[in-house]
Design a protein around this motif. Structure first.
Motif, short mmCIF file in Angstrom:
data_model
loop_
_atom_site.label_atom_id
_atom_site.label_comp_id
_atom_site.label_asym_id
_atom_site.label_seq_id
_atom_site.Cartn_x
_atom_site.Cartn_y
_atom_site.Cartn_z
N LEU A 126 -0.50 8.00 0.50
CA LEU A 126 -0.56 9.96 -0.58
C LEU A 126 -0.99 10.74 0.92
N VAL A 147 -11.12 7.07 2.20
CA VAL A 147 -10.24 6.88 1.20
C VAL A 147 -10.55 5.38 0.88
N ARG A 148 -11.15 4.57 0.69
CA ARG A 148 -12.11 3.10 0.45
C ARG A 148 -12.78 3.95 -0.22
N HIS A 173 0.61 -1.00 -0.13
CA HIS A 173 -0.17 0.14 0.11
C HIS A 173 0.83 1.37 0.15
N GLU A 174 0.93 2.57 -0.58
CA GLU A 174 1.17 3.44 -0.53
C GLU A 174 0.49 4.09 0.30
N SER A 184 -13.76 3.84 9.53
CA SER A 184 -13.52 3.33 8.40
C SER A 184 -13.40 3.29 7.18
N GLY A 185 -11.94 2.84 6.91
CA GLY A 185 -11.42 3.08 5.74
C GLY A 185 -10.40 4.89 5.05
N THR A 186 -10.07 4.71 6.58
CA THR A 186 -8.71 6.05 6.51
C THR A 186 -7.79 6.11 5.93
N GLY A 187 -7.51 4.66 6.53
CA GLY A 187 -5.91 3.66 6.30
C GLY A 187 -5.27 3.14 6.90
N LYS A 188 -5.99 2.46 8.39
CA LYS A 188 -5.18 2.10 9.26
C LYS A 188 -4.51 1.26 8.97
N GLU A 189 -4.94 0.93 8.45
CA GLU A 189 -4.12 -0.40 7.85
C GLU A 189 -2.65 0.02 7.00
N VAL A 190 -2.62 1.36 6.77
CA VAL A 190 -1.75 1.13 5.86
C VAL A 190 -0.30 1.94 6.84
N1 LIG Z 1 -3.16 8.06 2.21
C1 LIG Z 1 -3.62 6.90 0.99
N2 LIG Z 1 -3.40 7.16 0.52
C2 LIG Z 1 -3.82 5.77 -1.05
N3 LIG Z 1 -4.17 5.02 -0.44
C3 LIG Z 1 -4.96 4.61 0.78
C4 LIG Z 1 -4.99 5.96 1.85
N4 LIG Z 1 -5.38 5.27 3.10
C5 LIG Z 1 -6.14 5.05 2.16
N5 LIG Z 1 -5.74 3.96 0.94
C6 LIG Z 1 -6.89 3.37 0.17
O1 LIG Z 1 -7.91 3.27 0.86
C7 LIG Z 1 -7.98 1.24 1.35
C8 LIG Z 1 -8.72 1.37 3.09
O2 LIG Z 1 -7.22 1.84 3.22
P1 LIG Z 1 -7.39 0.80 4.91
O3 LIG Z 1 -8.14 -0.55 4.52
O4 LIG Z 1 -5.86 0.32 5.75
O5 LIG Z 1 -7.79 1.84 6.47
P2 LIG Z 1 -8.64 1.20 7.01
O6 LIG Z 1 -9.08 2.40 8.36
O7 LIG Z 1 -8.04 0.11 7.96
O8 LIG Z 1 -10.31 0.89 7.44
P3 LIG Z 1 -11.28 -0.28 8.33
O9 LIG Z 1 -11.09 0.44 9.46
O10 LIG Z 1 -12.31 -0.48 7.22
O11 LIG Z 1 -10.26 -1.86 7.99
C9 LIG Z 1 -6.72 0.57 0.68
O12 LIG Z 1 -7.31 0.53 -0.52
C10 LIG Z 1 -5.90 1.39 1.25
O13 LIG Z 1 -4.79 1.74 0.21
#
Ligand SMILES: Nc1ncnc2c1ncn2[C@@H]1O[C@H](COP(=O)(O)OP(=O)(O)OP(=O)(O)O)[C@@H](O)[C@H]1O
Length: 991
Positions: free
Chosen positions: A577, A793-794, A574-575, A606-612
């Motif tokens: 940005l 972001v998702r 995952h990148e 949810s979807g804010t990029g926590k895993e990233v």
């Molecule tokens: N800043 C970012 N730049 C590029 N891609 C991003 C960014 N943040 C999130 N993404 C993308 O958005 C998607 C959701 O990210 P992620 O799974 O990390 O969210 P999350 O907060 O862990 O979601 P959940 O709570 O549903 O598990 C992924 O495909 C990830 O690669």
């Protein structure tokens, strides 16, 4: 100014000058009493004019003035027989009776004062200049003595360098060619008159047995100093070679060899491969050369082959052979093939030019090499006399670029070098443009600078910098958007018709390959009109480079995106940005905490990029090479969570057929990321607490306590303090894991990030789906700007993926952007008529109903027919549910949102999703049906009431399967249910 003795007619004359000049004196004293001890004098720092009666008086007084650290000019009544050499350093006699000397001196002092202001700036830039132009530099005083030598030159000069300060530069760096020496002396002498930067022709300098061939620039510095910046262009093996050249009477040939696009090779394959290739080029050249020939490497990637006793024809034969060899060679283990440019020059015996020979030979070969490069490379070019005419024409053009004002020259050169440095150092258009704007703001002291790129019929701002509170950026962008247009050919700008109030501005088009790709808008205060005019002239000289660089970076980016897109998609990497201040602050915290072993709790919607972010923490941790293990606590069946995390011994429970290490053990040495930690059951929380406290755990069915070194990163979108208050999360665990908390902002709190991300995803998916999509149309930009991305972001990513799939033109239009909330507003509720579908057996629609539901029924009938033929039974219901959930996630952005929308429990949805996505439905024949199904689901999701949609689709499938002419067991398998459940389904459908 001071007057030491007042009985002289000079005083009246001086007073007149002082009154007439526009030069401001710091202090004017016409009395001798206060002179030397006056504090104001000592601190003024400027030059002193001191009038006195005679030379003798002046000589006596110099002793007393010796402590002042400023230059002192003595004006004496009787200027007959002035003897400067009797004065102490820093003091001068001035023959004020010589024509106009006094006014000249005053104006010189004025200039000195101005230059003084620029001096700090100039000095600061010298390092930069020497970086860009060359590696060797020395500063000379007016009489040619060395004042400063940079370290690199010092190293080259060896012991001589240590004693060189204060020596004449020609003693320390002798020029062995008298012609070149005379030329250099001339150039240095001219500097003080022209006040301009001057390019030096290549000339040799002698250091011990080595002759260095150098070129570079020379420029005047404040305080009568000159600066030579030298670039080493060649190194001769020894002094003897030069001598041999000048004495011989046989022809000699010099061949310069340069791999084309070597910088690109370095960039793509890295410096190490680059160095390796250079070494191989040298070896390859040597294989073609004869015993008396001599190959050497110039600075950079230019090689020279010195071919003694070789006329032009022989040289060309040898060069062609070498070109052939180099072309056919596969360099480095990477099997790289390269193109080369060759420049060849010969001095025939009758044409030998004495001492100038090596210089002339080099110059000609170099001109030939430039010519080879300028025709696209890959060729051998021999020097021809007309090349000189071209060079002269070039020099002529160059001369226009230098003004009479050294500080302007410096500024222009500085801007150019800065931009050149930028061009080489960045491959991201976004970074490049923001750095350019920064440079324009600081380098040209502008109030606003913006880089606008063409997008469709309009220009959009790529980057800008505002240093003024008088106006806001949006107003400027709006003005630019409305008033600056392209001509119908797309090659020129139509300058704005209405003025931008409160600023003086220039609009400079960026034209490359006969196309205007954008423009620069630079604004100054209205009062700075004159300096704005000058800066604009300077800018015009820089913009062709800038436009070409932007063009190149855009191409590179497209290429890179295509490559990286595929790579990343394949590797699952995952990148991240972002540009917004909120994310920058967060990333600073990430950088801070990443290289520690502290547990980190990431909180965010949810979807804010926590895993990233968790991945980033791992990548920047002390052990990025160790495992990064993710556990999504919400997708694991409750009774398996313990074993999943801590592992189990064989026989610990039914189905535990062998010892299994858990995720914690797998993460040993690295990072364990517990996603949705708020979902963990309370008993597992207790076990986790022990692990967090002691870094020890016991596997299920085991008694041994194991110790591991694991860094914990946890994430949740729940409000943990609330969960603690409700008794659903252990307070002690919460306090333990809450060591360092990162609050991930929602996407709508991230400024312009949504647009940045949207463009990124559009490019990525366009490349993935092989579509030629340039950008968003203005209307769709407006639509995006109005939306607040509840699924973060998702949702944005999925929305862009769908937009790319739906878009068939060059621009994403509003109708391609299916936004969750706006779609929900347009819901047209329908009541599915399942019974009628069943009764029509999918073909004959007797009652009005959803067109798509009928189509999906038809489709399901086809899938069931296909599934029945398979030897290994295919579960149609799982296949269908997988497509359904995937489309729901695409639409709403996250499983959490899907659960909300469908009114189901999040953990059920997560479990189903995880399970179904592990199943493989990759039958060739199923592929087109899957595509059709997804299309139908997309449009159904946009128009139907979501909560009843799935039950009706599912019921449709049940009806179709029930009516099949196969055994009950087979039907149960098609629906992936047990026989009792199948019976229930049949009952329900009949009831
Ligand atoms: N800043 C970012 N730049 C590029 N891609 C991003 C960014 N943040 C999130 N993404 C993308 O958005 C998607 C959701 O990210 P992620 O799974 O990390 O969210 P999350 O907060 O862990 O979601 P959940 O709570 O549903 O598990 C992924 O495909 C990830 O690669």
């Amino acid at each position: 100014m001071y007057v030491e003795k007042l009985n002289t007619p000079l005083v009246a004359e001086l007073q007149q000058y002082v009154a007439a000049t526009e030069f401001q004196f710091d202090i004017v004293l016409l009395s001798s009493a206060l002179a030397r001890n006056d504090k104001a004098v000592q601190s003024s720092g400027g030059a002193l004019l001191v009038a006195c009666d005679s030379q003798e008086d002046a000589l006596n007084l110099t002793e007393e003035y010796a402590l002042l650290e400023q230059p002192v000019h003595w004006l004496i009544e009787n200027t007959f027989h002035l003897q400067n050499n009797q004065l102490i350093p820093g003091h001068h006699f001035v023959d004020w009776r010589a024509a106009g000397v006094l006014s000249m001196m005053l104006s010189q002092l004025k200039q000195q004062a101005n230059i003084h202001q620029d001096k700090v700036y100039v000095e600061h830039k010298l390092a930069l200049l020497s970086d860009c132009l060359g590696n060797l530099s020395l500063t000379l005083s007016a009489d040619g003595t060395i004042k400063h030598i940079n370290q690199e030159l010092m190293l080259k000069m060896g012991t001589k360098g240590l004693s060189a300060n204060g020596q004449s530069w020609q003693t320390s760096l002798p020029i062995p060619s008298s012609t070149a020496k005379a030329r250099m002396q001339q150039i240095l002498a001219d500097l003080s008159h022209t006040h301009s930067m001057t390019r030096l022709p290549p000339f040799p300098i002698q250091l011990d047995k080595t002759v260095l061939m150098v070129d570079g620039v020379a420029g005047p510095l404040p305080n009568d100093e000159s600066l030579l910046i030298l670039r080493q262009v060649a190194q001769w093996q020894s002094h003897e070679w030069v001598e041999q050249l000048s004495e011989q009477s046989t022809p000699v040939t010099l061949l310069l060899v340069n791999p084309d696009d070597f910088a690109e090779l370095n960039r793509v394959h890295g410096r190490e491969v680059g160095d390796q290739v250079l070494e191989e080029i040298m070896q390859c050249m040597s294989q073609v050369l004869r015993t008396d020939d001599f190959a050497s490497r110039y600075s950079g990637a230019v090689f020279a082959a010195h071919l003694p006793e070789t006329n032009e024809q022989q040289g060309q034969i040898l060069a062609s052979r070498m070109l052939q060899k180099l072309r056919s060679q596969a360099f480095s283990k990477k099997k790289l093939n390269l193109a080369f440019s060759f420049g060849l020059a010969t001095l025939d015996s009758e044409e030998l030019l004495g001492e100038q020979s090596p210089l002339e030979l080099f110059r000609r070969a170099n001109a030939a090499l430039q010519a080879a490069r300028s025709i696209g490379g890959g060729k051998l070019v021999s020097w021809q006399p007309q090349f000189d005419a071209n060079i002269l024409a070039n020099l002529d053009r160059m001369s226009g670029k230098f003004s009479q004002a050294p500080s302007d020259d410096f500024r222009l050169m500085n801007l150019q070098w800065d931009i050149i440095r930028l061009i080489g150092s960045t491959h991201s258009l976004q970074t490049f443009s923001s750095q350019v704007c920064q440079l324009l703001a600081t380098g040209l002291q502008s109030k606003f600078s913006g880089l606008y790129m063409q997008q469709g019929a309009h220009f959009n701002c790529l980057s800008s910098r505002l240093i003024s509170a008088d106006i806001d950026e949006d107003t400027i962008h709006q003005w630019a958007k409305t008033h600056i247009k392209l001509d119908p050919n797309g090659s020129k700008l139509v300058q704005p018709t209405a003025a931008l109030s409160s600023f003086h501005y220039v609009v400079i088009p960026l034209v490359t390959r006969s196309r205007c790709v954008g423009f620069l808008l630079v604004c100054w205060e209205t009062s700075a009109q004159e300096s704005a005019r000058k800066c604009a002239e300077q800018l015009e000289q820089v913009t062709p480079n800038l436009a070409a660089a932007i063009d190149r970076i855009m191409l590179l980016e497209q290429d890179e995106n295509r490559r990286v897109g595929v790579d990343k998609e394949q590797s699952g990497e995952h990148e991240l940005l972002f540009e917004s201040p909120a994310m920058r602050t967060l990333m600073q915290q990430v950088q801070l905490v990443a290289p520690t072993d502290a547990s980190v709790l990431i909180i965010g919607e949810s979807g804010t990029g926590k895993e990233v972010i968790a991945q980033q923490l791992h990548n920047h941790s002390l052990h990025p090479d160790k495992p990064f293990i993710t556990v999504d606590c919400s997708t694991i069946v409750e009774h398996l969570i313990e074993s999943e995390l801590f592992g189990h011994r064989r026989g610990a429970f039914t189905g535990a057929t062998s010892d299994q290490p858990g995720k914690i053990a797998q993460a040993d040495g690295g990072t364990l990321f517990l996603d949705e930690v708020g979902e963990l059951p309370l008993d597992i929380q207790s076990k986790l607490l022990r692990f967090v406290q002691e870094k020890t755990f016991v596997a299920v069915g085991d008694q041994r306590v194991r110790k591991v070194d694991v860094r914990l990163v946890l994430a949740t979108n729940r409000n943990l303090p609330d969960e603690v208050a409700q008794g659903r999360f252990r307070a002690d665990l919460y306090y333990r894991i809450n060591v360092f908390t990162l609050n991930l902002p929602a996407l709508n709190e991230r400024g312009d990030d949504p647009l940045l991300l949207a463009r990124h995803f559009i490019q990525k998916f366009a490349c993935q789906y092989n579509k030629d999509i340039t950008d968003f149309s203005n209307a769709s930009l407006d639509k995006l700007g109005d939306y607040h991305w509840p699924g973060n972001v998702r949702e944005l990513r999925n929305c862009m993926m769908r937009a790319v799939i739906l878009c068939s033109g060059a621009y994403i239009e509003p109708e391609h952007l299916i936004l969750q909330e706006q779609a929900d507003d347009n819901v047209v509720p329908i009541k599915p008529n399942v019974a009628s579908i069943a009764s029509t057996n999918t073909n004959d629609v007797s009652e009005p109903q959803s067109e798509e539901l009928v189509q999906i029924a038809e489709l399901l009938a086809e899938v069931v027919a296909l599934a029945k033929q398979q030897t290994k039974v295919l579960s149609v219901s799982n296949w269908l549910e997988k497509q359904w959930l995937n489309q729901c996630v695409l639409k709403w952005g996250s499983l959490y949102q899907v659960a909300q929308q469908l009114g189901q429990s999040e953990s059920t949805i997560r479990r189903r999703y995880a399970k179904l996505n592990k199943q493989d439905f990759s039958h060739d024949e199923l592929f087109p049906l899957t595509e059709r199904c997804n299309h139908l689901l997309v449009s159904m999701l946009d128009t139907e009431t979501h909560s009843v949609l799935w039950p009706s689709i599912e019921a449709t499938l049940h009806q179709i399967v029930i009516q099949q002419d196969v055994s009950q067991q087979h039907k149960a398998k098609l629906l992936d249910v047990t026989q009792p459940t199948l019976r229930k389904i049949i009952q329900q459908s009949q009831g």
